[in-house]
Design an enzyme around this catalytic site. Structure first.
Site, PDB file in Angstrom:
ATOM      1  N   ALA A 118       6.499  11.455   3.004  1.00 29.08           N
ATOM      2  CA  ALA A 118       5.755  12.082   4.220  1.00 29.08           C
ATOM      3  C   ALA A 118       4.368  12.758   3.196  1.00 29.08           C
ATOM      4  O   ALA A 118       4.036  13.711   3.311  1.00 29.08           O
ATOM      5  CB  ALA A 118       6.236  13.450   4.754  1.00 29.08           C
ATOM      6  N   ILE A 119       3.875  11.714   2.593  1.00 28.56           N
ATOM      7  CA  ILE A 119       2.583  11.821   1.750  1.00 28.56           C
ATOM      8  C   ILE A 119       1.585  12.385   2.492  1.00 28.56           C
ATOM      9  O   ILE A 119       0.671  13.322   2.090  1.00 28.56           O
ATOM     10  CB  ILE A 119       2.095  10.698   0.949  1.00 28.56           C
ATOM     11  CG1 ILE A 119       3.396  10.170   0.226  1.00 28.56           C
ATOM     12  CG2 ILE A 119       1.248  11.044   0.013  1.00 28.56           C
ATOM     13  CD1 ILE A 119       3.977  11.230  -0.694  1.00 28.56           C
ATOM     14  N   ASN A 122      -3.809   0.134   9.215  1.00 30.31           N
ATOM     15  CA  ASN A 122      -2.514   0.926   9.346  1.00 30.31           C
ATOM     16  C   ASN A 122      -2.911   1.902  10.642  1.00 30.31           C
ATOM     17  O   ASN A 122      -3.504   2.820  10.628  1.00 30.31           O
ATOM     18  CB  ASN A 122      -2.508   2.165   7.972  1.00 30.31           C
ATOM     19  CG  ASN A 122      -1.379   2.973   8.274  1.00 30.31           C
ATOM     20  OD1 ASN A 122      -0.642   2.877   9.146  1.00 30.31           O
ATOM     21  ND2 ASN A 122      -1.343   3.848   7.506  1.00 30.31           N
ATOM     22  N   ALA A 154      -4.120   3.755   1.109  1.00 35.33           N
ATOM     23  CA  ALA A 154      -4.632   3.979   2.369  1.00 35.33           C
ATOM     24  C   ALA A 154      -6.072   4.655   1.917  1.00 35.33           C
ATOM     25  O   ALA A 154      -5.994   5.690   1.104  1.00 35.33           O
ATOM     26  CB  ALA A 154      -3.964   4.796   3.281  1.00 35.33           C
ATOM     27  N   SER A 196       0.737  -1.197  -0.178  1.00 32.76           N
ATOM     28  CA  SER A 196       0.077   0.113  -0.033  1.00 32.76           C
ATOM     29  C   SER A 196       0.909   1.361  -0.048  1.00 32.76           C
ATOM     30  O   SER A 196       1.889   1.382   0.615  1.00 32.76           O
ATOM     31  CB  SER A 196      -0.951  -0.031   1.117  1.00 32.76           C
ATOM     32  OG  SER A 196      -1.685   1.075   1.338  1.00 32.76           O
ATOM     33  N   GLY A 217      11.874  -3.311   2.265  1.00 30.61           N
ATOM     34  CA  GLY A 217      13.137  -3.155   1.558  1.00 30.61           C
ATOM     35  C   GLY A 217      13.100  -4.676   0.299  1.00 30.61           C
ATOM     36  O   GLY A 217      14.242  -4.735  -0.104  1.00 30.61           O
ATOM     37  N   LYS A 241      -1.178  -3.591  10.308  1.00 30.38           N
ATOM     38  CA  LYS A 241       0.113  -3.318   9.771  1.00 30.38           C
ATOM     39  C   LYS A 241       1.053  -2.611  11.103  1.00 30.38           C
ATOM     40  O   LYS A 241       0.466  -1.728  11.909  1.00 30.38           O
ATOM     41  CB  LYS A 241       0.068  -2.167   8.765  1.00 30.38           C
ATOM     42  CG  LYS A 241       1.292  -2.016   8.155  1.00 30.38           C
ATOM     43  CD  LYS A 241       1.233  -1.335   6.850  1.00 30.38           C
ATOM     44  CE  LYS A 241       2.630  -0.998   5.975  1.00 30.38           C
ATOM     45  NZ  LYS A 241       2.282  -0.341   4.407  1.00 30.38           N
ATOM     46  N   ASN A 286       5.949  -1.449   8.700  1.00 36.95           N
ATOM     47  CA  ASN A 286       5.695   0.037   8.078  1.00 36.95           C
ATOM     48  C   ASN A 286       7.076   0.510   8.160  1.00 36.95           C
ATOM     49  O   ASN A 286       8.074  -0.013   8.475  1.00 36.95           O
ATOM     50  CB  ASN A 286       4.680   0.735   8.926  1.00 36.95           C
ATOM     51  CG  ASN A 286       3.982   1.474   8.149  1.00 36.95           C
ATOM     52  OD1 ASN A 286       4.490   2.242   7.171  1.00 36.95           O
ATOM     53  ND2 ASN A 286       2.745   1.990   8.520  1.00 36.95           N
ATOM     54  N   CYS A 308      -1.030   5.904  12.842  1.00 31.95           N
ATOM     55  CA  CYS A 308      -1.531   7.027  12.826  1.00 31.95           C
ATOM     56  C   CYS A 308      -1.809   7.786  14.199  1.00 31.95           C
ATOM     57  O   CYS A 308      -1.850   7.037  15.140  1.00 31.95           O
ATOM     58  CB  CYS A 308      -2.941   7.074  12.161  1.00 31.95           C
ATOM     59  SG  CYS A 308      -2.798   6.314  10.633  1.00 31.95           S
TER      60      CYS A 308
END
EC number: 1.3.1.14
Length: 312
Positions: free
Chosen positions: A72-73, A131, A48, A23, A250, A171, A198, A134
């Site tokens: 840092a979307i 996720n 997401a 994702s 990775g 996650k 993550n 947050c």
């Protein structure tokens, strides 16, 4: 025989092979459909989704690092309504047999529950990736992410599991003192599986401006540099739970994917490699039988069981 030896069965997911674009690195699939047939993939973890649209963080939001990248979307996405009305129907129309894993993000357990409930109703969504990296707006937890607090993680996962009509995979963030405690909290709350890891948190500076390169200051670090960290944490968690793990962090080659299996993973997420090579996933899939032959691996399921026995 080649197909059978690559098959993977997980809660909610019967995959022809274990390779899944992670994702945030694959959009909603349209961006990569022009490069190859997405039916080649085991599954897709879509970008997401939050309850309301998010425009994300100010730019610049991406920076290169040695052996990786920072991002840092800010969870930019069109919101649940658009995902249900446009993104998922496109995938179902074009790839009706491709199982979708929907990444769900939020800022309260109520939002996680609402998005999990809504998105799980889509017929091609076979599992949710929760996720929990947050911030939480319900508690004064001094800036901790939900996934850094086992009690918060338990509450959020439990709410999502109860609301969802499909299995929930959680996650995990590596930015914790004890990742096993959070994994056990997710398991106790009813999670069907885990995805990990993550991104790590990092930053870069611009020598000319003497300021951080990213407008947000810090960002998530991904790519080959985090691979050994991912292996270590996956092994650590796999030794303490029977929940299946979708390993990521990775992976950029077939050999790396098989190393994830040795650490204790049951399927593989491929992230940053998609940016450097849009054919990364099909390349890994194509090479799997050859590399498995080289190392005497008859099937991925046998390898998974072999590793599972060794961890007991």
């Amino acid at each position: 025989m080649t197909t059978n030896r690559l098959q993977v069965s997980l809660p909610g997911l019967d995959l022809k092979n274990p390779i899944i674009p992670a994702s945030g690195c694959f959009g909603f699939g349209q961006e990569y459909a022009k490069y190859y047939d997405l039916n080649l993939l085991g599954s897709i973890m879509i970008k997401a989704t939050t309850l309301e649209p998010r425009f994300g963080n100010p730019t610049p939001r991406v920076a290169e690092t040695p052996a990786g990248m920072l991002n840092a979307i800010g969870l930019q996405n069109p919101g649940l309504e658009v995902v249900l009305a446009e993104k998922l129907p496109w995938l179902e129309r074009e790839y009706p047999n491709l199982p979708i894993i929907a990444n769900v993000a939020g800022f309260s357990k109520q939002e996680y529950a609402a998005v999990s409930h809504g998105i799980s109703k889509a017929t091609n969504v076979k599992a949710i990736e929760l996720n929990i990296s947050c911030p939480n707006v319900d508690h004064c937890n001094h800036g901790l992410l939900i996934g850094q607090d086992p009690d918060l993680a338990y509450d959020v996962v439990k709410a999502a599991v109860e609301a969802s009509e499909v299995p929930v995979y959680v996650k995990l963030t590596p930015s914790v003192t004890d990742i096993v405690t959070v994994a056990k909290a997710a398991e106790d709350a009813g999670a069907s599986g885990l995805t990990m890891i993550n991104t790590l948190v990092g930053m870069r500076f611009d020598l000319k401006t003497r300021k951080p390169i990213l407008a947000n200051g810090t960002g998530g670090m991904s790519g080959p540099a985090v691979f050994p960290v991912a292996l270590k944490l996956i092994r650590q968690v796999a030794q303490t739970t029977d929940l299946p793990i979708i390993g990521m962090g990775g992976v950029d080659s077939t050999e790396a994917a098989l190393e994830m299996y040795l650490a204790g993973a049951s399927a593989i997420g491929v992230g940053t490699a998609n940016f450097t090579n849009p054919y990364a996933c099909p390349d890994i899939i194509e090479n799997l039988p050859k590399v498995m032959d080289k190392y005497g691996i008859s099937s991925l399921e046998e390898l998974r069981q072999e590793v599972k026995e060794s961890l007991r």
